[in-house]
Design a protein around this motif. Structure first.
Motif: not given
Ligand SMILES: Cc1ncc(COP(=O)(O)O)c(C=O)c1O
Length: 393
Positions: A102-118, A135-141
């Motif tokens: 749930q921590g991961l979900d909440l972090i996504g919720k408060i930080f990520l707009n669509r297209g943000d780089a993660v 939250y539809e980010p852009k993943f970069v690995s």
């Protein structure tokens, strides 16, 4: 029906691990697929006593709605443990969650707009790709080396993509079992203290070190970070309790997001786990888990040496629950999966752990949830399956 669902749902992969778990419910199958702690490690009697105590003495409180932040004495217990290990953490900076998931979900919720780089490690924990993916980010690995992420690539990615977060599992990573070296932890501090990216340190396995020396959390070297912890691997995953450590500004946003999600985590569970922790010798309990997993890990490595072709590579984790196998180039672990299933042994093909461009010759093996007899037999069957696949090529 299809176009009723939000666009975001089409972008998130189903958990391959959960799908495999369904197949492996067949008792004839030896499964190294799941990420389950060994049920022998659960403190059955102690939790029964703690539950009886809480329900007999504090049931009005335990059964009532409560604060979003979580049960204060439990937060104090967690903060105190960090303080003993030299980290300056106060209970005000701890939010109890329904597992670290749930921590991961909440972090996504408060930080990520669509297209943000993660930024993520390559490979990474599958359910983090799911949690952030909604939250539809852009993943970069960034590729993982034997002592943590490749720092040159990391620096480059941070400069190029200016990501909001970097998600990392520095101890006994899921899926690889890799641990960041002390030098890398310090270097990461230097990199992230210079820019806006928040280092999200997910640490559900840190307490399960069965070899080598403990290393400080990366948080120690960071001005700003988020640290996630969990009771799943050290008490019980069914209790669904974890926590987030964050500074006040982040904490305020997390609390708002959590209120919208579920008001608060299971308060009865929180009180029971707190009672269990304060009434029992937790160090002894942790040592028992460490001993058990070391025996299982050692057995798996001995059997791999005995039964796998000698050019197969594998990690040698110093803790946690997984090791990572790399077959030789051109081999497909998905094809191996089909053969192995016919031999009644299961694992997770590595491609499940990549957001893109997977390394198809990799696979994850779990050693925590099988006894040595099963490990011996299962690795023997898997070794035969690898040889069968080689003959087909
Ligand atoms: C790296 C990692 N993070 C988070 C979790 C979620 O754990 P929980 O929600 O049970 O705390 C897991 C579970 O396997 C994991 O491997």
């Amino acid at each position: 029906m299809k176009n009723l669902f939000a666009d975001r749902m089409s972008k998130v992969p189903r958990s391959f691990v959960r799908e495999i778990l369904k197949v492996t419910e067949n008792p004839d199958i030896i499964s190294f697929a799941g990420g389950l702690p060994n049920p022998l490690s659960f403190p059955h009697n102690e939790l029964a006593e703690a539950s009886a105590f809480v329900l007999s003495n504090s049931s009005n409180k335990a059964l009532q709605y409560s604060s979003t932040e979580g049960y204060k004495p439990l937060r104090e217990y967690i903060a105190n443990r960090y303080q003993l290990s030299g980290l300056d953490v106060s209970s005000d900076n701890i939010l109890i969650t329904n597992g670290s998931q749930q921590g991961l979900d909440l972090i996504g919720k408060i930080f990520l707009n669509r297209g943000d780089a993660v930024l993520i490690e390559r490979p990474t924990y599958l359910a983090a790709i799911q949690a952030f993916g909604l939250y539809e980010p852009k993943f970069v690995s960034v590729p993982l080396l034997n002592d943590g992420v490749d720092l040159n690539i990391l620096k480059n990615m941070v400069e190029t993509f200016n990501p909001k977060i970097f998600y990392s599992v520095p101890n006994f990573q899921n899926p690889t079992g890799i641990t960041y070296s002390l030098e890398k932890r310090k270097e990461i501090g230097k990199i992230f203290n210079k820019n806006r990216t928040i280092f999200v340190e997910d640490n559900p396995y840190g307490e399960i070190r069965f070899m080598g020396d403990d290393l400080p959390p990366v948080k120690k070297y960071l001005k700003r970070s988020i640290l996630l912890g969990s009771f799943s691997k050290i008490v019980s995953p069914g209790m669904r309790l974890g926590w987030i450590v964050a500074d006040n500004e982040i904490m305020n946003n997390l609390v708002t997001a959590k209120q919208a999600s579920d008001l608060h985590s299971n308060f009865l569970s929180q009180m029971i786990v707190h009672r269990y922790l304060t009434d029992n010798d937790v160090e002894k309990h942790l040592n028992n888990i460490r001993k058990m997993y070391k025996i299982q890990r050692d057995c798996m490595i001995t059997m791999i040496k005995k039964y796998f072709p000698s050019d197969v590579k594998y990690t040698r984790p110093e803790g946690g629950m997984f090791l990572w196998v790399t077959l030789h180039d051109g081999m497909s672990s998905m094809e191996l999966f089909e053969i192995a299933l016919d031999e009644n042994v299961a694992f997770v093909p590595g491609e499940a752990f990549y957001s893109d461009d997977p390394e198809l010759n990799t696979l994850r093996l779990n050693f925590s949830n099988s006894d040595v007899k099963k490990i011996e037999e299962g690795i023997k069957r898997l070794g035969n399956s690898i040889k069968m696949l080689e003959l087909k090529m």
